[in-house]
Design a protein around this motif. Sequence first.
Motif, mmCIF file in Angstrom:
data_model
loop_
_atom_site.group_PDB
_atom_site.id
_atom_site.type_symbol
_atom_site.label_atom_id
_atom_site.label_comp_id
_atom_site.label_asym_id
_atom_site.label_seq_id
_atom_site.Cartn_x
_atom_site.Cartn_y
_atom_site.Cartn_z
ATOM 1 N N HIS A 166 0.781 -0.875 0.290
ATOM 2 C CA HIS A 166 -0.123 0.367 0.063
ATOM 3 C C HIS A 166 0.865 1.587 -0.122
ATOM 4 N N ILE A 167 0.839 1.855 -0.762
ATOM 5 C CA ILE A 167 1.454 3.370 -1.050
ATOM 6 C C ILE A 167 0.755 4.668 -1.015
ATOM 7 N N GLY A 168 1.236 5.140 -0.264
ATOM 8 C CA GLY A 168 0.312 6.595 0.021
ATOM 9 C C GLY A 168 1.882 7.915 -0.157
ATOM 10 N N TYR A 169 1.588 8.381 -0.733
ATOM 11 C CA TYR A 169 2.315 9.643 -0.870
ATOM 12 C C TYR A 169 1.037 11.623 -0.980
ATOM 13 N N ILE A 170 2.145 12.559 -1.257
ATOM 14 C CA ILE A 170 1.490 14.336 -1.160
ATOM 15 C C ILE A 170 2.229 14.370 -2.415
ATOM 16 N N ALA A 171 1.369 14.592 -3.386
ATOM 17 C CA ALA A 171 1.726 15.123 -4.388
ATOM 18 C C ALA A 171 1.316 17.200 -3.918
ATOM 19 N N ASP A 172 2.245 17.608 -4.718
ATOM 20 C CA ASP A 172 2.857 19.261 -4.875
ATOM 21 C C ASP A 172 1.176 19.379 -5.827
ATOM 22 N N GLU A 173 1.085 20.768 -5.780
ATOM 23 C CA GLU A 173 0.234 21.546 -6.542
ATOM 24 C C GLU A 173 0.453 21.443 -7.968
ATOM 25 N N GLU A 174 1.651 21.229 -8.815
ATOM 26 C CA GLU A 174 1.945 21.155 -9.896
ATOM 27 C C GLU A 174 1.501 19.819 -10.006
ATOM 28 N N GLN A 175 1.915 18.699 -9.586
ATOM 29 C CA GLN A 175 1.802 17.562 -10.246
ATOM 30 C C GLN A 175 1.013 16.787 -10.237
ATOM 31 N N GLU A 196 11.312 4.626 -1.089
ATOM 32 C CA GLU A 196 12.762 5.737 -1.141
ATOM 33 C C GLU A 196 12.363 6.251 -3.149
ATOM 34 N N SER A 197 12.277 5.127 -3.105
ATOM 35 C CA SER A 197 12.040 5.317 -4.535
ATOM 36 C C SER A 197 10.634 6.606 -4.909
ATOM 37 N N VAL A 198 9.440 6.366 -4.095
ATOM 38 C CA VAL A 198 8.429 6.962 -4.359
ATOM 39 C C VAL A 198 9.100 8.307 -4.074
ATOM 40 N N TYR A 199 9.800 8.592 -3.111
ATOM 41 C CA TYR A 199 9.962 9.818 -2.117
ATOM 42 C C TYR A 199 10.807 10.433 -3.356
ATOM 43 N N ARG A 216 7.600 15.566 -0.832
ATOM 44 C CA ARG A 216 6.120 16.023 0.024
ATOM 45 C C ARG A 216 6.554 15.004 1.575
ATOM 46 N N GLY A 217 5.735 13.465 0.844
ATOM 47 C CA GLY A 217 6.156 12.662 2.201
ATOM 48 C C GLY A 217 5.219 11.458 1.189
ATOM 49 N N VAL A 218 5.371 10.319 1.851
ATOM 50 C CA VAL A 218 5.392 9.014 1.271
ATOM 51 C C VAL A 218 5.655 7.849 2.514
ATOM 52 N N ILE A 219 4.397 7.540 2.575
ATOM 53 C CA ILE A 219 4.311 6.004 3.227
ATOM 54 C C ILE A 219 3.800 4.743 2.394
ATOM 55 N N VAL A 220 4.931 3.764 3.070
ATOM 56 C CA VAL A 220 4.889 2.693 2.513
ATOM 57 C C VAL A 220 4.445 1.172 3.072
ATOM 58 N N HIS A 277 6.654 14.711 4.917
ATOM 59 C CA HIS A 277 6.150 15.394 6.372
ATOM 60 C C HIS A 277 5.129 14.597 6.824
ATOM 61 N N LEU A 278 4.540 13.428 6.355
ATOM 62 C CA LEU A 278 4.211 12.139 6.624
ATOM 63 C C LEU A 278 4.277 11.560 8.159
#
Length: 499
Positions: free
Chosen positions: A395-404, A435-438, A443-447, A476-477
């Motif tokens: 399960h992968i969660g990530y925070i995307a920036d406004e432009e992403q 680390e790859s997703v980060y 900004r933040g990743v949780i796996v 940030h997560l």
Amino acid sequence: MGALDEGCFEVDVGNDVKLGIMSVCEDLDDGEEVLEEDGGIAVIEDAVKVLLQGLGEDVNREGLKKTPLRVAKALCDGTRGYKQKVKDIVDGALFPEAGVDSRIGHAGGAGGLVVVRGLDLFSYCESCLLPFKVRCHVGYIPSGQRVVGLSKLSRVSDVFARRLQNPHRLANEISAALYNSIRPAGVAVFLQCWHIQFPEEEDGHAQVFSSEEMHGWKEVPVRAGSGVFEDEKSNVWTDFSALLKFKGVNIEKAQVKQPVYQSWCIAGSKELCNGHGAKNGFNSRNATKPGGTNQSAMTSAAISILHALGEDPSRAGLAGTPHRFIQWLTNFKRSSLELKPSLFGNPNSGWQSHNGNGKIKNLGNGYMSNLCSELNLPFWSQCEHHLLPFQGVVHIGYIADEEQVVVERSSMQSLVHFYGYHLQVQERLTRQIAESVYSVFSRGVIVVVEANHICMISRGIEKVGSSTATIAVLGHLASDSEAKAKFLQTVSKRSASGS
């Protein structure tokens, strides 16, 4: 899998990475007894080193130094039944029990059925040398006013389980051994056997593992009978079946006669044995075939393992086993996947808009509305400590920036498979994916990785259905407890629903 409900602890490994670890592949070397006089362990150790070298691995690197010994000890312990005799177990275990006059009825020592249910065992598949789970139910009808100590039924069953087996032969050998040793009126054996299966990937729809205990395993129910149980339509089978139904066990679909080949084994399918492609999860496109020299050395090493265990590699059930075992191992050869998937190196490949315009609204210091997720990405890998598979979901969660924009699910799945197709440990797999997703969403990743380890069956723990969860949190997560809790709650709900 429900592993998130079991609780885990976090340790800080630096670089803003936190891992939650739940007893992944505990090292059982401390306190284990190794029989030094058993030359088989040394032979298997040397053979495993050859196999690792054939895979392109450095047998002296950390993580692999003790692997040959671990594998050797597990195999020797898991096949110790070759050195055990039923006579030694049963002698002295028969006790007089008068029962009632046989003209009145049947009870106790005068012909009443005795059933021991739910014996949890494991054995090694003779087709691929992987452990498989066995739940054994044994019944017998005493004769000569003698009963046997109930623990002996379990111990005799374990003697034959601790050998290279297939389900039908195992059931027949247990039945025959008990019948010949305790001389009852009859013996009935019903086995529920589970062999690990892997997601089919060739059609692009990989299997997702749910919270069901044995999901991802192929079940084969078999039965065998001796004496009065040789007649499949006998009333004694009705009594035996009824007593098992009290525990929710149904034997009606059990196979009595062994099929031509065992389709339950991941490496034993007819197509794979004949070299005609993939079946039951083995993907021939991902398997790297060693060169001629390595192939010959690895095959010889596999044959020496069979000899060391006390088996005859030329017997019918084992004739193709070295070849199948080598094919299985080479599925995880490092050289088959040297480069990372290009999707993360090219921002224009594999990405799609989050909300149609590529923008994500930023709500100040809060990240919950920016949190994207991909859940239940299936994977399978090979434990480098024991050369046994483990499988599960990411399960992968990530925070995307406004432009992403967010990554397509297929791209995330490709990343998971890339890191899975190696000799691995679950902690490292979790960290590498994070680390790859980060590297993209900084900004933040949780796996979260949830997995079932087949080594939990064969190394003395013998627990099928237990699962392990690991967590990596970056950016940030790691400090935004509200966003992290929201993601974990979403994973928990999805795991509970099995979707």
